[in-house]
Design a protein around this motif. Structure first.
Motif, PDB file in Angstrom:
ATOM      1  N   MET A 109      -6.288   3.361   0.947  1.00 23.88           N
ATOM      2  CA  MET A 109      -4.889   3.816   0.981  1.00 23.88           C
ATOM      3  C   MET A 109      -4.674   4.615   2.265  1.00 23.88           C
ATOM      4  O   MET A 109      -5.521   5.429   2.637  1.00 23.88           O
ATOM      5  CB  MET A 109      -4.609   4.779  -0.195  1.00 23.88           C
ATOM      6  N   LYS A 129      -2.497  -0.661   6.438  1.00 24.68           N
ATOM      7  CA  LYS A 129      -2.455  -2.107   6.154  1.00 24.68           C
ATOM      8  C   LYS A 129      -1.024  -2.660   6.218  1.00 24.68           C
ATOM      9  O   LYS A 129      -0.778  -3.685   6.833  1.00 24.68           O
ATOM     10  CB  LYS A 129      -3.038  -2.399   4.754  1.00 24.68           C
ATOM     11  N   ASP A 150       1.151  -5.015  -3.176  1.00 25.38           N
ATOM     12  CA  ASP A 150       1.795  -4.048  -4.091  1.00 25.38           C
ATOM     13  C   ASP A 150       3.283  -4.375  -4.267  1.00 25.38           C
ATOM     14  O   ASP A 150       3.797  -4.376  -5.387  1.00 25.38           O
ATOM     15  CB  ASP A 150       1.681  -2.611  -3.548  1.00 25.38           C
ATOM     16  N   ILE A 202       4.665   0.234  -9.114  1.00 23.97           N
ATOM     17  CA  ILE A 202       3.222   0.371  -9.388  1.00 23.97           C
ATOM     18  C   ILE A 202       2.999   1.605 -10.276  1.00 23.97           C
ATOM     19  O   ILE A 202       2.217   1.561 -11.229  1.00 23.97           O
ATOM     20  CB  ILE A 202       2.420   0.520  -8.059  1.00 23.97           C
ATOM     21  N   PHE A 204       1.121   1.656 -13.943  1.00 18.43           N
ATOM     22  CA  PHE A 204      -0.010   2.545 -14.261  1.00 18.43           C
ATOM     23  C   PHE A 204       0.326   3.406 -15.478  1.00 18.43           C
ATOM     24  O   PHE A 204      -0.472   3.522 -16.405  1.00 18.43           O
ATOM     25  CB  PHE A 204      -0.314   3.471 -13.076  1.00 18.43           C
ATOM     26  N   PHE A 256      -3.053  -3.008 -14.395  1.00 26.18           N
ATOM     27  CA  PHE A 256      -2.673  -3.184 -12.987  1.00 26.18           C
ATOM     28  C   PHE A 256      -3.719  -4.030 -12.255  1.00 26.18           C
ATOM     29  O   PHE A 256      -3.377  -4.934 -11.478  1.00 26.18           O
ATOM     30  CB  PHE A 256      -2.499  -1.820 -12.299  1.00 26.18           C
ATOM     31  N   ARG A 257      -5.007  -3.756 -12.516  1.00 21.89           N
ATOM     32  CA  ARG A 257      -6.074  -4.506 -11.828  1.00 21.89           C
ATOM     33  C   ARG A 257      -6.038  -5.987 -12.222  1.00 21.89           C
ATOM     34  O   ARG A 257      -6.320  -6.865 -11.396  1.00 21.89           O
ATOM     35  CB  ARG A 257      -7.448  -3.900 -12.151  1.00 21.89           C
ATOM     36  N   GLU A 311      -3.264  -7.505 -10.238  1.00 25.51           N
ATOM     37  CA  GLU A 311      -3.692  -7.625  -8.833  1.00 25.51           C
ATOM     38  C   GLU A 311      -4.496  -8.923  -8.642  1.00 25.51           C
ATOM     39  O   GLU A 311      -4.231  -9.694  -7.719  1.00 25.51           O
ATOM     40  CB  GLU A 311      -4.612  -6.438  -8.523  1.00 25.51           C
ATOM     41  N   LEU A 354      -3.481  -6.160   1.325  1.00 28.24           N
ATOM     42  CA  LEU A 354      -3.977  -5.907  -0.032  1.00 28.24           C
ATOM     43  C   LEU A 354      -3.783  -4.442  -0.404  1.00 28.24           C
ATOM     44  O   LEU A 354      -3.525  -3.602   0.460  1.00 28.24           O
ATOM     45  CB  LEU A 354      -5.477  -6.255  -0.109  1.00 28.24           C
ATOM     46  N   GLY A 355      -3.941  -4.127  -1.688  1.00 26.64           N
ATOM     47  CA  GLY A 355      -3.972  -2.721  -2.092  1.00 26.64           C
ATOM     48  C   GLY A 355      -5.362  -2.159  -1.779  1.00 26.64           C
ATOM     49  O   GLY A 355      -6.311  -2.932  -1.601  1.00 26.64           O
ATOM     50  N   GLY A 356      -5.467  -0.848  -1.736  1.00 22.95           N
ATOM     51  CA  GLY A 356      -6.749  -0.225  -1.388  1.00 22.95           C
ATOM     52  C   GLY A 356      -7.885  -0.577  -2.333  1.00 22.95           C
ATOM     53  O   GLY A 356      -9.054  -0.626  -1.931  1.00 22.95           O
ATOM     54  N   GLY A 357      -7.546  -0.886  -3.589  1.00 22.56           N
ATOM     55  CA  GLY A 357      -8.600  -1.188  -4.557  1.00 22.56           C
ATOM     56  C   GLY A 357      -8.853  -2.678  -4.736  1.00 22.56           C
ATOM     57  O   GLY A 357      -9.826  -3.076  -5.379  1.00 22.56           O
ATOM     58  N   ARG A 385       1.699   6.817  -5.003  1.00 22.78           N
ATOM     59  CA  ARG A 385       0.359   6.291  -5.286  1.00 22.78           C
ATOM     60  C   ARG A 385      -0.230   7.006  -6.512  1.00 22.78           C
ATOM     61  O   ARG A 385      -0.677   8.156  -6.412  1.00 22.78           O
ATOM     62  CB  ARG A 385      -0.530   6.486  -4.062  1.00 22.78           C
ATOM     63  N   PRO A 386      -0.233   6.329  -7.660  1.00 22.82           N
ATOM     64  CA  PRO A 386      -0.617   6.984  -8.916  1.00 22.82           C
ATOM     65  C   PRO A 386      -1.995   7.650  -8.881  1.00 22.82           C
ATOM     66  O   PRO A 386      -2.192   8.680  -9.517  1.00 22.82           O
ATOM     67  CB  PRO A 386      -0.587   5.855  -9.949  1.00 22.82           C
ATOM     68  N   ILE A 387      -2.925   7.081  -8.126  1.00 20.52           N
ATOM     69  CA  ILE A 387      -4.291   7.628  -8.124  1.00 20.52           C
ATOM     70  C   ILE A 387      -4.358   9.016  -7.477  1.00 20.52           C
ATOM     71  O   ILE A 387      -5.224   9.819  -7.778  1.00 20.52           O
ATOM     72  CB  ILE A 387      -5.234   6.625  -7.407  1.00 20.52           C
ATOM     73  N   ARG A 393     -16.449   2.265  -2.210  1.00 23.34           N
ATOM     74  CA  ARG A 393     -15.675   1.107  -1.741  1.00 23.34           C
ATOM     75  C   ARG A 393     -16.161   0.509  -0.413  1.00 23.34           C
ATOM     76  O   ARG A 393     -15.951  -0.690  -0.181  1.00 23.34           O
ATOM     77  CB  ARG A 393     -14.200   1.507  -1.602  1.00 23.34           C
TER      78      ARG A 393
END
Ligand code: S3P
Length: 170
Positions: free
Chosen positions: A9, A13, A32, A43, A47, A55-56, A59, A77-80, A117-119, A139
């Motif tokens: 994140m 990107k 996203d 998003i 979550f 969510f995953r 994705e 892409l998303g960070g995860g 960003r929920p995380i 990661r």
């Protein structure tokens, strides 16, 4: 040709994706944004209402669909997204580019961009720093599977030029 942009994140990107798409005259899809559009929910809402596992799954489902479309595309892409073997089944069919930023850069950039960003949205600065460091150690090995790794902290326009050249000669 499908180009995927990978990175934590706040690594740039989406914004580098926009520049690259313009330079190469190819459509950009931000995964996203695509999920939000297809699901009709943000998003954060996904979550909150259905949890991260759901969510995953989304994705993976949309990544698979986009890669199978076999169009000329850049996908930010998303960070995860790159952090499962299952998603790599699809990412490996694309030209993948990892924007490798220092943890200091990520922290400075994310400090003011937590809300969507929920995380990280409820984290203080100290906790954010810790999360970046912990998640990056898990990661990085996934991100480093990319075909091309860009580890320069240059301006976005310089990065875009370098990435476009790297794709040409890959
Ligand atoms: C996530 C990164 C976000 C988004 C979601 C989870 C992650 O995308 O997919 O909030 O796990 O790193 P960006 O990398 O575009 O912020």
């Amino acid at each position: 040709m499908i180009i995927t942009l990978l990175g934590f994140m706040g690594s740039g990107k989406s914004s580098i994706g926009r520049r690259l798409a313009k330079k190469m005259d190819i459509e950009l899809i931000d995964l996203d944004d695509y999920i939000e559009k297809k699901e009709g929910k943000s998003i954060s809402k996904i979550f909150d209402k259905y949890g991260e596992d759901h969510f995953r799954e989304l994705e993976t489902q949309y990544l698979k669909k986009l890669v199978k479309s076999d169009k000329n595309l850049i996908i930010a892409l998303g960070g995860g997204t790159p952090c499962t073997d299952e998603n790599w089944k699809y990412i490996s069919k694309t030209t993948s580019i990892y924007l490798n930023r220092t943890e200091d850069y990520l922290f400075e950039n994310l400090k003011s961009k937590k809300a969507k960003r929920p995380i990280i949205k409820d984290l203080g600065d100290k906790q954010l720093n810790k999360l970046i460091s912990e998640k990056m150690s898990v990661r990085s090995p996934f991100y480093e599977r990319a075909d091309i790794i860009i580890d320069l902290d240059l301006s976005k326009s310089a990065m875009t030029t370098i990435i476009a050249d790297a794709i040409k000669y890959n």
